[in-house]
Design a protein around this motif. Structure first.
Motif, PDB file in Angstrom:
ATOM      1  N   ALA A 146       0.370  -7.272   3.819  1.00  0.00           N
ATOM      2  CA  ALA A 146       1.559  -7.788   3.129  1.00  0.00           C
ATOM      3  C   ALA A 146       1.406  -7.621   1.615  1.00  0.00           C
ATOM      4  O   ALA A 146       2.356  -7.243   0.932  1.00  0.00           O
ATOM      5  CB  ALA A 146       1.789  -9.251   3.487  1.00  0.00           C
ATOM      6  N   ASP A 185       1.973  -3.963   0.859  1.00  0.00           N
ATOM      7  CA  ASP A 185       3.410  -3.674   0.912  1.00  0.00           C
ATOM      8  C   ASP A 185       4.129  -4.248  -0.295  1.00  0.00           C
ATOM      9  O   ASP A 185       4.990  -3.605  -0.892  1.00  0.00           O
ATOM     10  CB  ASP A 185       4.036  -4.255   2.190  1.00  0.00           C
ATOM     11  CG  ASP A 185       3.660  -3.471   3.431  1.00  0.00           C
ATOM     12  OD1 ASP A 185       3.126  -2.344   3.292  1.00  0.00           O
ATOM     13  OD2 ASP A 185       3.889  -3.989   4.546  1.00  0.00           O
ATOM     14  N   LEU A 186       3.770  -5.468  -0.643  1.00  0.00           N
ATOM     15  CA  LEU A 186       4.378  -6.125  -1.790  1.00  0.00           C
ATOM     16  C   LEU A 186       4.079  -5.360  -3.071  1.00  0.00           C
ATOM     17  O   LEU A 186       4.966  -5.157  -3.910  1.00  0.00           O
ATOM     18  CB  LEU A 186       3.870  -7.563  -1.884  1.00  0.00           C
ATOM     19  CG  LEU A 186       4.579  -8.488  -2.840  1.00  0.00           C
ATOM     20  CD1 LEU A 186       6.033  -8.643  -2.435  1.00  0.00           C
ATOM     21  CD2 LEU A 186       3.896  -9.845  -2.854  1.00  0.00           C
ATOM     22  N   GLU A 224      14.375  -7.239  -0.871  1.00  0.00           N
ATOM     23  CA  GLU A 224      13.278  -6.945   0.045  1.00  0.00           C
ATOM     24  C   GLU A 224      11.986  -7.601  -0.432  1.00  0.00           C
ATOM     25  O   GLU A 224      11.231  -8.170   0.360  1.00  0.00           O
ATOM     26  CB  GLU A 224      13.099  -5.422   0.168  1.00  0.00           C
ATOM     27  CG  GLU A 224      12.226  -5.025   1.319  1.00  0.00           C
ATOM     28  CD  GLU A 224      12.199  -3.512   1.524  1.00  0.00           C
ATOM     29  OE1 GLU A 224      11.199  -3.040   2.065  1.00  0.00           O
ATOM     30  OE2 GLU A 224      13.162  -2.836   1.132  1.00  0.00           O
ATOM     31  N   ARG A 248       9.936 -10.396   1.705  1.00  0.00           N
ATOM     32  CA  ARG A 248       8.516 -10.219   2.071  1.00  0.00           C
ATOM     33  C   ARG A 248       7.645 -11.301   1.462  1.00  0.00           C
ATOM     34  O   ARG A 248       6.686 -11.754   2.082  1.00  0.00           O
ATOM     35  CB  ARG A 248       8.043  -8.834   1.661  1.00  0.00           C
ATOM     36  CG  ARG A 248       8.666  -7.761   2.516  1.00  0.00           C
ATOM     37  CD  ARG A 248       7.826  -6.567   2.598  1.00  0.00           C
ATOM     38  NE  ARG A 248       8.469  -5.566   3.419  1.00  0.00           N
ATOM     39  CZ  ARG A 248       8.054  -4.355   3.509  1.00  0.00           C
ATOM     40  NH1 ARG A 248       6.998  -3.966   2.828  1.00  0.00           N
ATOM     41  NH2 ARG A 248       8.671  -3.496   4.280  1.00  0.00           N
ATOM     42  N   GLU A 263       8.093 -14.303   3.568  1.00  0.00           N
ATOM     43  CA  GLU A 263       7.335 -14.143   4.815  1.00  0.00           C
ATOM     44  C   GLU A 263       5.850 -14.405   4.579  1.00  0.00           C
ATOM     45  O   GLU A 263       5.203 -15.086   5.373  1.00  0.00           O
ATOM     46  CB  GLU A 263       7.513 -12.734   5.374  1.00  0.00           C
ATOM     47  CG  GLU A 263       8.839 -12.478   6.034  1.00  0.00           C
ATOM     48  CD  GLU A 263       8.962 -11.029   6.494  1.00  0.00           C
ATOM     49  OE1 GLU A 263       7.927 -10.315   6.592  1.00  0.00           O
ATOM     50  OE2 GLU A 263      10.092 -10.603   6.742  1.00  0.00           O
TER      51      GLU A 263
END
Length: 185
Positions: free
Chosen positions: A44, A47-48, A173, A177, A180
């Protein structure tokens, strides 16, 4: 008795051994869950970071597009100013020519005192006419440049709007994220 003592010892020790295995297996399971959670958190984070980097790139492109748009507005204002000035000069000349009438140039030539004066007056008339034509030509060129700049402005505006939409999507987005990741943590 020995058999009884062994049986009693077995009854007392076996639940503890079984419980120990159960604790060990639960401990291993917890360690595996923690490792999986760390791996998900690292994924994560990656991705972040990727989204954040992309957001920064698009934001930089949007800033460049905005700067380009501002430059185009400045160029358009400059060209428009020159166009207004050229139109005013052309209008003044056309007005003066209309008031003087078609015989004005002829009377200037006929009032010459000598052949040299005639040639000088003819050259002055030619320069005046050419200057007017050049100014009119410059005004037309400025008008064409203004049209080109307006098209460039429209293109730059469209590009800026597209980049702003991409930024909004990326920001949403990133927020999702991040939410999340916070929820999982």
């Amino acid at each position: 008795m020995r058999k009884g003592a062994v049986a009693i010892a077995a009854v007392l020790v076996l639940p503890q051994v079984a419980g120990a295995r159960s604790v060990d297996s639960r401990l291993e399971e917890a360690r595996a869950d923690r490792a999986a959670a760390r791996a998900r958190a690292q994924a994560a984070d990656a991705d972040l970071q990727e989204l954040s980097d992309r957001y920064e790139r698009v934001a930089a492109q949007a800033e460049a597009a905005a700067a380009s748009l501002i430059d185009a507005f400045r160029r358009e204002a400059t060209v428009h100013g020159r166009l207004v000035h050229a139109r005013a000069a052309l209008d003044a000349r056309a007005n003066a020519a209309y008031r003087a009438g078609p015989a004005a140039f002829l009377s200037v030539l006929l009032e010459a005192d000598s052949p040299a004066d005639f040639l000088a007056r003819q050259e002055m008339i030619e320069r005046t006419i050419l200057d007017g034509v050049e100014q009119a030509d410059a005004a037309l060129e400025d008008r064409d440049r203004a049209r080109t700049l307006r098209r460039e402005l429209a293109t730059a505006r469209a590009r800026l709007l597209r980049r702003q939409r991409v930024l909004v999507v990326l920001q949403e987005e990133l927020s999702a994220r991040l939410a999340e990741a916070r929820a999982e943590a």
